[in-house]
Design a protein around this motif. Structure first.
Motif, PDB file in Angstrom:
ATOM      1  N   SER A  89       0.662  -1.241  -0.240  1.00 33.94           N
ATOM      2  CA  SER A  89      -0.046  -0.146  -0.098  1.00 33.94           C
ATOM      3  C   SER A  89       1.124   0.967   0.100  1.00 33.94           C
ATOM      4  N   ASP A  90       2.192   1.191   1.194  1.00 37.54           N
ATOM      5  CA  ASP A  90       3.075   2.641   0.762  1.00 37.54           C
ATOM      6  C   ASP A  90       2.854   2.692  -1.256  1.00 37.54           C
ATOM      7  N   TYR A  91       3.830   1.537  -1.746  1.00 38.24           N
ATOM      8  CA  TYR A  91       3.709   1.329  -3.286  1.00 38.24           C
ATOM      9  C   TYR A  91       2.697   2.926  -3.321  1.00 38.24           C
ATOM     10  N   ILE A  92       1.567   1.910  -3.259  1.00 36.26           N
ATOM     11  CA  ILE A  92       0.343   3.160  -4.057  1.00 36.26           C
ATOM     12  C   ILE A  92       0.581   4.327  -3.415  1.00 36.26           C
ATOM     13  N   HIS A  93       0.317   4.065  -2.042  1.00 34.68           N
ATOM     14  CA  HIS A  93      -0.183   5.451  -2.274  1.00 34.68           C
ATOM     15  C   HIS A  93       1.715   6.843  -2.299  1.00 34.68           C
ATOM     16  N   ASN A  94       2.566   6.381  -2.719  1.00 35.60           N
ATOM     17  CA  ASN A  94       3.623   7.023  -2.591  1.00 35.60           C
ATOM     18  C   ASN A  94       3.261   7.417  -4.885  1.00 35.60           C
ATOM     19  N   TRP A  95       2.797   6.586  -4.900  1.00 37.60           N
ATOM     20  CA  TRP A  95       2.530   6.637  -6.509  1.00 37.60           C
ATOM     21  C   TRP A  95       2.025   7.696  -6.726  1.00 37.60           C
ATOM     22  N   ALA A  96       0.692   7.593  -6.151  1.00 37.76           N
ATOM     23  CA  ALA A  96      -0.892   8.322  -5.730  1.00 37.76           C
ATOM     24  C   ALA A  96      -0.672   9.636  -5.514  1.00 37.76           C
ATOM     25  N   GLN A  97       0.635  10.301  -4.587  1.00 35.19           N
ATOM     26  CA  GLN A  97       1.451  11.697  -4.519  1.00 35.19           C
ATOM     27  C   GLN A  97       2.698  11.804  -5.636  1.00 35.19           C
ATOM     28  N   GLY A  98       2.749  10.537  -6.683  1.00 35.72           N
ATOM     29  CA  GLY A  98       3.811  11.363  -7.670  1.00 35.72           C
ATOM     30  C   GLY A  98       5.256  11.291  -7.149  1.00 35.72           C
ATOM     31  N   LYS A  99       5.364  10.396  -6.577  1.00 35.67           N
ATOM     32  CA  LYS A  99       6.348  10.103  -6.180  1.00 35.67           C
ATOM     33  C   LYS A  99       7.193   8.841  -6.458  1.00 35.67           C
ATOM     34  N   ALA A 100       6.231   7.812  -7.199  1.00 30.98           N
ATOM     35  CA  ALA A 100       6.777   6.508  -7.023  1.00 30.98           C
ATOM     36  C   ALA A 100       6.144   6.587  -9.083  1.00 30.98           C
ATOM     37  N   ILE A 140      -6.793   4.436  -4.952  1.00 29.58           N
ATOM     38  CA  ILE A 140      -5.948   4.792  -6.411  1.00 29.58           C
ATOM     39  C   ILE A 140      -5.961   5.075  -7.810  1.00 29.58           C
ATOM     40  N   PRO A 141      -4.898   5.470  -7.783  1.00 32.39           N
ATOM     41  CA  PRO A 141      -4.493   6.928  -8.927  1.00 32.39           C
ATOM     42  C   PRO A 141      -4.978   5.911 -10.348  1.00 32.39           C
ATOM     43  N   ASP A 142      -5.483   6.787 -11.108  1.00 34.41           N
ATOM     44  CA  ASP A 142      -6.019   6.718 -12.439  1.00 34.41           C
ATOM     45  C   ASP A 142      -5.502   5.771 -13.436  1.00 34.41           C
ATOM     46  N   VAL A 143      -4.012   6.690 -13.491  1.00 35.94           N
ATOM     47  CA  VAL A 143      -2.688   5.914 -14.373  1.00 35.94           C
ATOM     48  C   VAL A 143      -2.749   4.181 -13.496  1.00 35.94           C
ATOM     49  N   LEU A 144      -3.397   3.830 -12.514  1.00 38.70           N
ATOM     50  CA  LEU A 144      -2.889   1.821 -12.056  1.00 38.70           C
ATOM     51  C   LEU A 144      -3.732   1.216 -13.593  1.00 38.70           C
TER      52      LEU A 144
END
Ligand SMILES: NC(=O)c1ccc[n+]([C@@H]2O[C@H](COP(=O)([O-])OP(=O)(O)OC[C@H]3O[C@@H](n4cnc5c(N)ncnc54)[C@H](OP(=O)(O)O)[C@@H]3O)[C@@H](O)[C@H]2O)c1
Length: 275
Positions: A89-100, A140-144
């Protein structure tokens, strides 16, 4: 990238190109009828650090002093062979914030050959994604899910219904696979095998590795040993959890010396199989 590596095991050893080294492991051929092949990868310092605090914060990330392009190339070769990539979930969280960013970097020109390789195998450009989370406190970021990629969330019993509704809005399936404390790795891998997934790559960290080990579903552990000692009191190591009882035994599958390594330091690429 052109500089060769040296295979030390199995013998006889030989010089070979870095590129193609892990593709040649043919992971897609390793899956059995009744269980997908599950593998993971870590880059680790000589004193066993896989993550240290980023800058002055308490947020952990892969130490910049050991991450390197040659390890990243092999990581991409592992990701390219996956039907499904497990993340936290941390990875998804970072992704949603543009950090991954994407794990499998098919849009990067340097990995175009891996994109071609997936196409030739009849695979979609991106692997599907499984998120393991007890708390479900991420968006969930849309890009996912763009481009038709399937996303499955594995969670524990009695999940928070508000979080469930929020995640399901994104057409993401949530599977309860375990008790209130932990996702059960066997339930998760059986479920994914039944859906037809043959290769599962965990790119997550030490808690999820613990889960895969305790449930005896990990088939292969890939490690890059960077020849650097980092020290520090705050760090993450390979596995996080209670003492493993019994201890998990692994056997050496392959060992390569990478003389150029990072900054001219050598490093080792090692693969271990569960006995
Ligand atoms: N050096 C390397 O090669 C390498 C490789 C991977 C990761 N890392 C680093 O390691 C650190 C931690 O990685 P990570 O966050 O990806 O992975 P992780 O520590 O394995 O997983 C953390 C999260 O996964 C969920 N989780 C873990 N075990 C669970 C279980 N049994 N049941 C249900 N949920 C479970 C929890 O999410 P919820 O809080 O949502 O419940 C937990 O917070 C990061 O700094 C990362 O950069 C380094």
């Amino acid at each position: 990238m052109d500089k060769p590596i040296i295979r030390l095991y199995p013998q006889p050893g030989s010089e070979q190109s870095l590129k193609g080294t892990y593709l040649a492991h043919n992971l897609r051929q390793q899956a059995s009828e009744d269980q997908a092949f599950v593998y993971t990868n870590f880059v680790v310092s000589l004193d066993g650090r896989i993550a240290i605090p980023r800058g002055e914060t308490q947020v952990m990330s892969v130490p910049r002093s050991i991450a390197n392009n040659r390890d990243w190339r092999l990581f991409q070769e592992l990701a390219a062979q996956a039907d499904l990539i497990v993340v936290s979930s941390d990875y998804i969280h970072n992704w949603a914030q543009g950090k991954a960013s994407e794990i499998l970097q098919v849009d990067e020109p340097q990995f175009a050959d891996l994109c071609d390789w997936r196409r030739a195998c009849g695979l979609s450009p991106q692997a599907d994604v499984a998120i393991i989370s007890k708390n479900l406190r991420f968006s969930i970021p849309d890009v996912l899910t763009a481009g038709g990629r399937k996303v499955i969330v594995f969670t524990t019993a009695d999940p928070d219904p508000v979080c469930v509704r929020e995640i399901e809005k994104h057409a993401v399936r949530i599977i309860i696979a375990g008790d209130r404390k932990s996702v059960n790795g066997t339930t998760m891998v059986d479920y994914l095998t039944d859906l037809g997934y043959r290769t599962i790559f965990s790119s997550a960290g030490p808690q999820i590795l613990y889960l895969l080990l305790t449930n005896n579903v990990l088939n292969r552990l890939y490690m890059t040993h960077a020849c650097r000692i980092l020290g520090g009191n705050s760090y993450a190591s390979l596995v996080e959890g209670e003492l493993l009882k019994p201890a998990v035994d692994l056997t050496l599958n392959s060992l390569y010396l990478d003389p150029p390594g990072r900054d001219g330091l050598s490093q080792f690429f090692i693969a271990y199989d569960r006995t």
